[in-house]
Design an enzyme around this catalytic site. Structure first.
Site, PDB file in Angstrom:
ATOM      1  N   GLY A 175       4.890 -10.117   4.127  1.00 33.49           N
ATOM      2  CA  GLY A 175       5.689 -10.040   5.350  1.00 33.49           C
ATOM      3  C   GLY A 175       5.031 -10.790   6.502  1.00 33.49           C
ATOM      4  CG  ASP A 211       0.816  -6.918   8.252  1.00 34.67           C
ATOM      5  OD1 ASP A 211       0.349  -6.317   9.220  1.00 34.67           O
ATOM      6  OD2 ASP A 211       1.519  -6.373   7.389  1.00 34.67           O
ATOM      7  CG  MET A 261      11.470  -1.893   9.612  1.00 33.09           C
ATOM      8  SD  MET A 261      12.269  -0.566   8.742  1.00 33.09           S
ATOM      9  CE  MET A 261      13.920  -0.728   9.392  1.00 33.09           C
ATOM     10  CD  GLN A 315      -1.996  -8.474   4.765  1.00 35.00           C
ATOM     11  OE1 GLN A 315      -2.801  -7.569   4.821  1.00 35.00           O
ATOM     12  NE2 GLN A 315      -0.743  -8.286   4.378  1.00 35.00           N
ATOM     13  N   GLY A 322      11.375  -2.892   5.230  1.00 33.18           N
ATOM     14  CA  GLY A 322      10.655  -4.168   5.255  1.00 33.18           C
ATOM     15  C   GLY A 322      10.155  -4.521   3.856  1.00 33.18           C
ATOM     16  CG  HIS A 323       7.122  -2.168   1.941  1.00 35.28           C
ATOM     17  ND1 HIS A 323       6.984  -1.031   2.697  1.00 35.28           N
ATOM     18  CD2 HIS A 323       5.924  -2.797   1.983  1.00 35.28           C
ATOM     19  CE1 HIS A 323       5.757  -0.963   3.177  1.00 35.28           C
ATOM     20  NE2 HIS A 323       5.088  -2.029   2.765  1.00 35.28           N
ATOM     21  CG  MET A 345      -1.880  -1.209   1.181  1.00 31.84           C
ATOM     22  SD  MET A 345      -3.415  -0.929   2.063  1.00 31.84           S
ATOM     23  CE  MET A 345      -2.806  -0.746   3.711  1.00 31.84           C
ATOM     24  N   GLY A 346       2.137   1.102  -0.487  1.00 30.08           N
ATOM     25  CA  GLY A 346       3.037   2.253  -0.569  1.00 30.08           C
ATOM     26  C   GLY A 346       3.592   2.621   0.796  1.00 30.08           C
ATOM     27  NE  ARG A 357      -1.446   0.568  10.298  1.00 31.24           N
ATOM     28  CZ  ARG A 357      -2.708   0.902  10.093  1.00 31.24           C
ATOM     29  NH1 ARG A 357      -3.224   1.886  10.761  1.00 31.24           N
ATOM     30  NH2 ARG A 357      -3.452   0.240   9.236  1.00 31.24           N
TER      31      ARG A 357
HETATM   32  O1  PAF Z   1      -0.054  -5.634   3.732  1.00 36.72           O
HETATM   33  C1  PAF Z   1      -0.457  -4.741   2.949  1.00 36.72           C
HETATM   34  O2  PAF Z   1       0.230  -3.775   2.639  1.00 36.72           O
HETATM   35  C2  PAF Z   1      -1.861  -4.858   2.379  1.00 36.72           C
HETATM   36  O3  PAF Z   1      -2.750  -5.393   3.299  1.00 36.72           O
HETATM   37  C3  PAF Z   1      -1.928  -5.622   1.034  1.00 36.72           C
HETATM   38  C4  PAF Z   1      -1.501  -7.059   1.212  1.00 36.72           C
HETATM   39  C5  PAF Z   1      -1.030  -4.941   0.024  1.00 36.72           C
HETATM   40  C6  PAF Z   1      -3.356  -5.615   0.492  1.00 36.72           C
HETATM   41  O4  PAF Z   1      -3.818  -4.320   0.290  1.00 36.72           O
END
Ligand code: PAF
Length: 277
Positions: free
Chosen positions: A146, A149, A183, A152, A35-36, A29-30, A186
């Site tokens: 990651g 989460d 990381m 998720q 971490g990304h 989500m940018g 938020r």
């Molecule tokens: O973890 C995230 O950044 C979001 O929940 C994802 C997996 C990109 C879905 O919008």
């Protein structure tokens, strides 16, 4: 680095993609951080081309204020991705992703009543809808998520398993600041004082880890809850690593996950660690 904004362009890219090549997708989500970037590096290591999607998905925010305040910095994100050696970025807008309001919805059984599922009703439905769309449109061979989460990640693993989707989900370990804070996009919203206080999530996890096997799980949970009384704790749970259910017989569970969610003032943070005995 190629930047694609429309599904049409993306389909064109995908149809010209080499038949014997592997495409790796990192959905985000940018507001990108290290971490990304570790997800992008992993995708680069084990696929031929790494694609990142940047889309702040309105459907997964159960609180509209949280959506409005979610950091957005696409220019900076693109620079970071270019530097990280990302090959393609997909940056659609909301009209492109949601041409129509989805009628379909997802339910993840008992996971809806635990931790994030309980505190963020509808959140996993929004995540599952957007992730399904991205996987269907992009058709990556592998997709990277990651472990920060963790719930998720499990929801996405079950989504792919239950719908027999042809993609491999690759979990990537959490990246931490030097003091242990996980990381997160938020974290950018934390003031200096809040940033200092935020490390309490990681400290609590480490304290609980040290107590595992020395006292019952319920006792550890009570202790951590008491410690965190100055922050607004939503949950601290010791659960089975895969199912995320409470450990019924802690001695039998060789791998547990310690999971926490708390507010530092109005900023909600989550973290977890996985412990093997
Ligand atoms: O973890 C995230 O950044 C979001 O929940 C994802 C997996 C990109 C879905 O919008």
């Amino acid at each position: 680095m190629q930047v694609i904004q429309s599904i049409k362009e993306l389909e064109k890219f995908r149809s010209s993609f080499g038949k014997h090549e592997q495409l790796g997708l990192v959905p985000t989500m940018g507001a990108l951080h290290a971490g990304h970037i570790s997800l992008v590096e992993k995708a680069r290591q084990n696929t031929d081309q790494a694609m990142v999607s940047i889309f702040v998905n309105p459907l997964q925010f159960n609180d509209s204020k949280d959506f409005d305040k979610y950091p957005k910095q696409t220019e900076q994100d693109l620079k970071l991705l270019e530097k990280a050696g990302c090959d393609i970025v997909f940056v659609p807008d909301a009209k492109e992703v949601y041409k129509e309001q989805p009628l379909v919805s997802f339910q993840f059984g008992y996971l809806e009543h635990l931790m994030e599922g309980y505190y963020r009703p509808g959140h996993f439905n929004g995540v599952a809808i957007v992730v399904s769309k991205l996987l269907n449109i992009i058709k990556p061979h592998k997709a990277y998520f990651g472990e920060k989460d963790l719930q998720q990640l499990r929801v996405i693993q079950y989504l792919v398993r239950d719908l027999s989707m042809d993609v491999e989900i690759i979990p990537v370990p959490t990246v931490r600041e030097s003091d242990g804070l996980a990381m997160s996009s938020r974290n950018m919203r934390l003031t200096a004082d809040q940033r200092q206080r935020a490390v309490v999530l990681h400290q609590s996890l480490m304290k609980a880890k040290a107590l595992l096997g020395k006292m019952p799980h319920a006792g550890i949970e009570q202790l951590i809850k008491k410690d965190l009384s100055s922050e607004k704790l939503e949950y601290f749970s010791i659960v089975q690593k895969m199912s995320l259910e409470k450990c019924s017989n802690p001695l039998q569970d060789k791998e547990v996950a310690l999971c926490i969610a708390a507010f530092i003032d109005e900023i909600r943070l989550i973290d977890n660690i996985i412990v093997s005995s």
